[in-house]
Design an enzyme around this catalytic site. Structure first.
Site, short mmCIF file in Angstrom:
data_model
loop_
_atom_site.label_atom_id
_atom_site.label_comp_id
_atom_site.label_asym_id
_atom_site.label_seq_id
_atom_site.Cartn_x
_atom_site.Cartn_y
_atom_site.Cartn_z
N GLU A 1 0.83 -1.21 0.00
CA GLU A 1 0.00 0.00 0.00
C GLU A 1 0.87 1.26 0.00
O GLU A 1 0.56 2.24 -0.66
CB GLU A 1 -0.95 0.01 1.22
CG GLU A 1 -1.97 -1.11 1.24
CD GLU A 1 -3.06 -0.97 0.18
OE1 GLU A 1 -3.06 0.03 -0.55
OE2 GLU A 1 -3.89 -1.89 0.08
N ARG B 1 0.79 3.75 -3.28
CA ARG B 1 0.19 5.07 -3.06
C ARG B 1 1.24 6.16 -2.86
O ARG B 1 1.20 7.20 -3.52
CB ARG B 1 -0.72 5.05 -1.82
CG ARG B 1 -1.90 4.11 -1.99
CD ARG B 1 -2.82 4.15 -0.78
NE ARG B 1 -3.65 2.95 -0.75
CZ ARG B 1 -4.92 2.92 -0.42
NH1 ARG B 1 -5.54 4.01 -0.06
NH2 ARG B 1 -5.59 1.78 -0.40
N ASP C 1 -5.23 -9.85 -8.10
CA ASP C 1 -5.42 -8.91 -9.22
C ASP C 1 -4.17 -8.32 -9.86
O ASP C 1 -3.83 -8.59 -11.02
CB ASP C 1 -6.38 -7.78 -8.78
CG ASP C 1 -6.03 -7.15 -7.42
OD1 ASP C 1 -5.01 -7.52 -6.83
OD2 ASP C 1 -6.78 -6.26 -6.96
N GLU D 1 -11.89 0.72 -10.42
CA GLU D 1 -11.51 -0.22 -11.48
C GLU D 1 -12.36 -0.12 -12.76
O GLU D 1 -11.82 -0.21 -13.87
CB GLU D 1 -11.53 -1.66 -10.95
CG GLU D 1 -10.41 -1.97 -9.96
CD GLU D 1 -10.64 -1.40 -8.57
OE1 GLU D 1 -11.80 -1.04 -8.25
OE2 GLU D 1 -9.67 -1.30 -7.78
C1 DMJ Z 1 -6.21 0.66 -4.96
O1 DMJ Z 1 -5.46 0.86 -3.84
C2 DMJ Z 1 -5.44 -0.03 -6.04
O2 DMJ Z 1 -6.09 0.14 -7.24
C3 DMJ Z 1 -5.23 -1.48 -5.78
O3 DMJ Z 1 -4.59 -2.13 -6.83
C4 DMJ Z 1 -6.56 -2.15 -5.56
N1 DMJ Z 1 -7.35 -1.48 -4.59
C5 DMJ Z 1 -7.46 -0.06 -4.59
C6 DMJ Z 1 -8.63 0.51 -5.33
O4 DMJ Z 1 -9.74 -0.23 -5.37
#
Ligand code: DMJ
Length: 607
Positions: free
Chosen positions: A241, A245, A373, A508
């Protein structure tokens, strides 16, 4: 020596005395003698003198005009700066303005491969000096950030983009008023919440503000980064994270603004995250204390999440690229190399991997949703990042998509909606997280870069399904998780369980709509995006400032605010909507930039 003139001073106690060897001629006398000399000249002599004076004056004007043209005026500087977006990447623009600047600055960075701590500080100071001399933004100094040129496609260009910018401003207003410097806004209680205490919303928003042309807000955020972003902090952070970010946000802000402060912070953060890689298998631990450097597995279990350890590569590789220090790239490449060496089922991976043994957890779920994912996303994007040079990554991506087609893609019984299910202990489950909706976008970029036409076909089908997850709900917003009906043609395509009716303002679907619109030009994707945006406006906007995730997308009367505005709403959702409504396909060109999984654009390297 004759004391002659006494100049009257503004104050009585100050007298300036000028002295001269000769008494100067009084002005009137001097003028008279000039006239006398002029009168003595013949007409021819006078004409020649006039002609000389005229030629002299004209040459003076010509030279002055030439000099003015040499100086860059504001407009030129702005539009050159602005080529960052439509036509080129930052490096090229810097080359144009100062042919030797970028090479030199980078050279300095690259010359400092093994430098850490004080040496590194010194190094940044050197770069700073160099930038000062050349009139560029300065590393760590209080600089004027260059203003984007709205006419060149940055800032809102049409009504839909304006509406998205207004939404951003509304979100920012709430955050600024009630949560400034904290990770996230709690828009209902008008308070703040912290996860890592790193000002996540500010850093996630930097590049969004830049492309929206919100320069006052950008500069305000930059000042916070400079003065208040403390990275030496006694707090445990999640590697993934924080990387996507904060590291991603800083690197992207650096690329767009050319402001070295962001790179300096990115390097410090990278260094503080590095202890995660000191595990027996080199698969990183999930968490690390930013102050002590103590890294460990998650509190809730022994394993790291597979998508997390495989979705930090773009950022760490870019950090090495910019600093010239290979240690970041080496660490994440080793992780990737290890994952590549593990056995997989048709290119698909289980969602947990152990940092001590380096093995996948036996029987763990296989999904393209939560915890799986962005493994698939980063296979493709790493291949793109280095200019399509690492073909092994592309091949693994292609194998994984084939594996999905074979094992996970199914259609609903009623309307033939294609979706991606999961393998839970080997059995198929028709469950799809909203998180899976990043995949249509990724498939579309893959096809744009030469992968099979079936990828684009699947992208279109899945995007339709993702949109349907919104359109089928009374609020027009998607639930977090949907189940698809594959057996009974008499039943609706989509079923939502009570525990899954929430919406976290996730990006998404609009992310994929952006890619598909950009790459196919089909206006349908924009129309869908507009409907989704309007639903966000209607059901998640909070009076006074901010947007809130909601508890039920099925209940229009009471969607139940959950009192949380995720930083990715500003960093991703609103950014992708803004890009979706852009009429300029060269704005953050997909041939120049690759977006990390938190929507932070990073430049594609030239091979
Ligand atoms: C974000 O922090 C990123 O896109 C991550 O890959 C998946 N989750 C969240 C948004 O939904």
């Amino acid at each position: 020596m004759y004391p002659v003139y006494y100049e009257s001073a503004p104050r009585r106690d100050f007298i300036s005395v000028m002295v001269s060897k000769e008494p100067p001629e009084p002005p009137s006398k001097r003028r008279q003698s000039c006239r006398r000399v002029w009168n003595r000249l013949s007409r021819l002599q006078r004409t020649i003198i006039c002609a000389i004076l005229l030629v002299g004056a004209m040459s003076g004007l010509y030279i002055a005009n030439g000099l003015m043209n040499e100086l860059p005026d504001d407009k030129d500087t702005l539009s050159q700066r602005h080529n960052v977006f439509p036509n080129d990447n930052v490096v090229h623009v810097m080359d144009q303005r100062h042919p030797d600047k970028d090479t030199k600055a980078n050279q300095r960075l690259h010359d400092n491969d093994d430098k850490d701590g004080e040496d590194q500080k010194l190094h940044f100071e050197q770069v700073n000096e160099e930038k000062k001399t050349k009139g560029q933004s300065q590393v760590g100094a209080d600089v004027q950030v260059q203003v984007p040129n709205m006419e060149d496609g940055v800032g809102p260009q049409n009504a839909q983009q304006k509406a998205v910018v207004e939404a951003f401003k509304h979100a920012w207003k709430g955050y600024k008023q009630y949560a400034w410097g904290h990770d996230e806004l709690k828009p209902i209680s008008k308070a703040a919440s912290d996860w890592f205490g790193l000002g996540l919303t500010i850093i996630d928003s930097l590049d969004t503000m830049w492309i929206m042309g919100l320069m006052e807000e950008f500069e305000e955020a930059r000042r916070w980064v400079e003065k208040d972003l403390v990275l030496k902090k006694n707090v445990d952070v999640n590697l993934f994270e924080t990387t996507i970010r904060v590291l991603g946000g800083l690197l992207s802000a650096f690329h767009l603004s050319n402001d070295g402060l962001f790179l300096e912070k990115a390097r410090e953060l990278g260094d503080r995250l590095m202890p995660c890689f000191n595990s027996p298998s080199k698969i990183p631990y999930s968490d690390v204390n930013l102050d002590t450097g103590k890294a460990h597995p998650p509190r809730w279990g022994p394993d790291s999440t597979t998508s997390e350890v495989t979705s930090i590569q773009l950022e760490f590789r870019e950090l090495s690229h910019q600093t010239g220090n290979d240690k970041y790239k080496n660490a994440v490449d080793e992780v990737m190399g290890h994952i590549q060496s593990l056995p997989k089922e048709n290119g698909l991976i289980p969602i947990f991997v152990n940092a001590r043994s380096g093995q996948f957890r036996a029987g763990a779920t296989i999904t393209v949703g939560a915890r799986g994912d962005s493994y698939y996303e980063y296979l493709l994007k790493q291949w793109l990042q280095t200019g399509k040079t690492e073909d092994k990554l592309r091949d693994e991506y292609v194998a994984a998509i084939e594996g999905m087609q074979k094992n996970l893609v199914k259609s609903t019984a009623a309307n033939g909606l294609k979706f991606i299910g999961e393998l839970v202990r080997g059995s198929f489950s028709p469950k799809m997280d909203h998180l899976v909706c990043f995949l249509p976008g990724t498939l579309a970029i893959g096809h744009h870069n030469g992968l099979d036409a079936s990828h684009l076909e699947l992208a279109k089908e899945l995007a339709k399904t993702c949109y349907q997850m919104y359109a089928d709900m009374p609020t027009g917003l998607s639930p977090e998780i949907a189940y698809f009906n594959i057996n009974n043609p008499g039943k609706p395509d989509i079923e939502v369980k009570n525990a899954d009716t929430h919406n976290l303002l996730r990006p998404e679907t609009v992310e994929s709509l952006f890619y598909l619109y950009r790459l196919t030009g089909d206006k349908q994707y924009r129309d869908w995006g507009w409907k989704i945006f309007q639903a966000f406006e209607k059901y998640t906007k909070v009076q006074g400032g901010g947007y809130s995730s909601i508890g039920s997308v099925k209940d229009t009367k009471n969607p139940r605010f959950r009192d949380k505005m995720e930083s990715f709403f500003l960093g991703e959702t609103l950014k992708y909507l803004f890009l979706l409504f852009s009429d300029d396909p060269t704005l953050l060109s997909l041939d120049k930039y690759v977006f990390n999984t938190e929507a932070h654009p990073l430049p594609i390297w030239r091979p």
